[in-house]
Design an enzyme around this catalytic site. Structure first.
Site, short mmCIF file in Angstrom:
data_model
loop_
_atom_site.label_atom_id
_atom_site.label_comp_id
_atom_site.label_asym_id
_atom_site.label_seq_id
_atom_site.Cartn_x
_atom_site.Cartn_y
_atom_site.Cartn_z
N HIS A 78 5.73 -0.46 -2.81
CA HIS A 78 5.27 0.25 -4.01
C HIS A 78 5.28 1.77 -3.85
O HIS A 78 4.61 2.46 -4.61
CB HIS A 78 3.86 -0.25 -4.40
CG HIS A 78 3.86 -1.68 -4.85
ND1 HIS A 78 2.71 -2.44 -4.95
CD2 HIS A 78 4.87 -2.48 -5.25
CE1 HIS A 78 3.03 -3.67 -5.38
NE2 HIS A 78 4.33 -3.72 -5.55
N ASN B 114 0.83 -1.21 0.00
CA ASN B 114 0.00 0.00 0.00
C ASN B 114 0.86 1.26 0.00
O ASN B 114 1.91 1.30 0.64
CB ASN B 114 -0.93 0.01 1.22
CG ASN B 114 -1.88 -1.16 1.20
OD1 ASN B 114 -2.07 -1.76 0.15
ND2 ASN B 114 -2.49 -1.47 2.32
P1 OAD Z 1 -6.05 -6.25 -4.85
O1 OAD Z 1 -7.14 -5.28 -5.15
O2 OAD Z 1 -5.50 -7.04 -5.95
O3 OAD Z 1 -6.55 -7.27 -3.74
C1 OAD Z 1 -7.23 -6.82 -2.59
C2 OAD Z 1 -7.51 -8.00 -1.69
O4 OAD Z 1 -8.12 -7.50 -0.51
C3 OAD Z 1 -8.47 -9.05 -2.29
O5 OAD Z 1 -7.97 -10.35 -2.07
C4 OAD Z 1 -9.77 -8.81 -1.49
O6 OAD Z 1 -10.52 -10.01 -1.33
C5 OAD Z 1 -9.22 -8.32 -0.17
N1 OAD Z 1 -10.14 -7.50 0.64
C6 OAD Z 1 -11.18 -6.73 0.23
N2 OAD Z 1 -11.76 -6.12 1.29
C7 OAD Z 1 -11.04 -6.51 2.39
C8 OAD Z 1 -11.11 -6.20 3.78
N3 OAD Z 1 -12.05 -5.37 4.29
N4 OAD Z 1 -10.22 -6.79 4.62
C9 OAD Z 1 -9.26 -7.63 4.13
N5 OAD Z 1 -9.15 -7.95 2.83
C10 OAD Z 1 -10.02 -7.39 1.97
O7 OAD Z 1 -4.91 -5.42 -4.08
P2 OAD Z 1 -3.38 -5.78 -3.86
O8 OAD Z 1 -3.17 -7.24 -3.78
O9 OAD Z 1 -2.89 -4.93 -2.75
O10 OAD Z 1 0.22 -1.80 -7.36
O11 OAD Z 1 -2.75 -5.24 -5.20
C11 OAD Z 1 -1.37 -5.29 -5.37
C12 OAD Z 1 -0.91 -4.15 -6.23
O12 OAD Z 1 -1.68 -4.10 -7.42
C13 OAD Z 1 -1.10 -2.77 -5.62
O13 OAD Z 1 -0.06 -2.42 -4.73
C14 OAD Z 1 -1.12 -1.88 -6.83
C15 OAD Z 1 -2.02 -2.72 -7.71
O14 OAD Z 1 -1.91 -2.53 -9.06
C16 OAD Z 1 0.63 -0.71 -8.00
O15 OAD Z 1 -0.07 0.25 -8.22
C17 OAD Z 1 2.06 -0.79 -8.44
#
Ligand code: OAD
Length: 247
Positions: free
Chosen positions: A121, A104
């Site tokens: 990131h 994040n």
């Molecule tokens: P994603 O949007 O890919 O995944 C979010 C995750 O959070 C999913 O598995 C959801 O099920 C989960 N989720 C949703 N609500 C939640 C809650 N209240 N509590 C816990 N979990 C919850 O996001 P990231 O995996 O962080 O990069 O994405 C990785 C990277 O992709 C980011 O850092 C960004 C993006 O493109 C860049 O911008 C370089």
């Protein structure tokens, strides 16, 4: 141990005896603070083309659009507060040596009181020179605009890692994971590399917890402790589980 008033009191371990608890957090961590995730329904990448707003090619094509995208994110961040998941992780520092590695770009872990946060990131509230990557500045308020220059005269860009750019903090992150006693993966779809590959650096056999309300596909790890809940409630469950582990 009994406390002065007959109640059981908890003794915090000495820092040198604390287990190393490493957290790998993603966008879901901040969802309950009102910040949108990327790949869920209604996620940011449904509304925006990732290559338009988060890649060097997008920056070259339309700087104003990229700056506007991050300005909106920053404005929202300034109106947000850490949720009980962030606060719970900060509390865990009483009992564990907690190291947070986050994908994040928000600063909610820090604002919750976590003292060791590595941003894989980048950081939304910072800007960086285009000609000298060591020139990094705090952004006052929510706006970074065209015409704002570094001390060497080049346009400032958001201090974030875009697609196609190296994740310079990866090696440090891998080192931290390789020394973990416990790994907690929370709120990440584990879709983006190299971040998702950090799990492979965990020592064999350590407990790995996954907190996420949805199923997260992590092949090759059949014995994960899955807590299928949102971050706030999930961290509360984790704290109970960790107490059992210590008994
Ligand atoms: P994603 O949007 O890919 O995944 C979010 C995750 O959070 C999913 O598995 C959801 O099920 C989960 N989720 C949703 N609500 C939640 C809650 N209240 N509590 C816990 N979990 C919850 O996001 P990231 O995996 O962080 O990069 O994405 C990785 C990277 O992709 C980011 O850092 C960004 C993006 O493109 C860049 O911008 C370089």
């Amino acid at each position: 141990m009994q406390g002065k008033h007959g109640r059981t009191s908890r003794v915090c371990p000495e820092p040198e005896n604390m287990k190393k608890l490493v957290v790998l957090s993603g966008a879901g961590m901040s969802a309950e603070s009102g910040l949108r995730t990327f790949r869920d329904m209604g996620g940011l990448w449904e509304e925006y083309d990732v290559y338009e707003v988060a890649s060097p090619a997008g920056w070259a094509k339309d700087r104003a659009l990229v700056l506007k995208f991050y300005n909106e994110r920053r404005k929202q961040l300034l109106e947000s507060s850490p949720n009980r998941g962030h606060l719970g992780l900060a509390e865990l520092e009483k009992d564990f040596e907690v190291r947070i590695i986050t994908q994040n770009i928000d600063d909610l872990h820090e604002r919750a009181g976590s003292t060791s946060v590595l941003h894989l990131h980048g950081e939304l509230r910072k800007s960086r020179s285009m000609v000298d990557p060591d020139l990094i500045y705090d952004i006052e308020g929510w706006e970074l605009n065209e015409g704002e220059l570094c001390e060497k005269g080049s346009q400032l860009r958001p201090h974030v890692v875009w697609f196609g750019e190296p994740v310079t903090a990866f090696e440090e992150a891998a080192g931290i994971v390789s020394r973990a006693d416990i790994l907690v993966i929370i709120g990440t779809s584990m879709n983006v590399y190299p971040a998702a590959g950090l799990i492979d650096y965990a020592p064999a056999g350590i407990p790995i917890y996954v907190i996420d309300p949805n199923e997260v596909f992590i092949p090759g790890y059949p014995r994960l402790h899955v807590i299928r809940k949102k971050a706030g409630e999930g961290i509360a469950d984790l704290i109970n589980e960790l107490q059992k582990l210590e008994q």
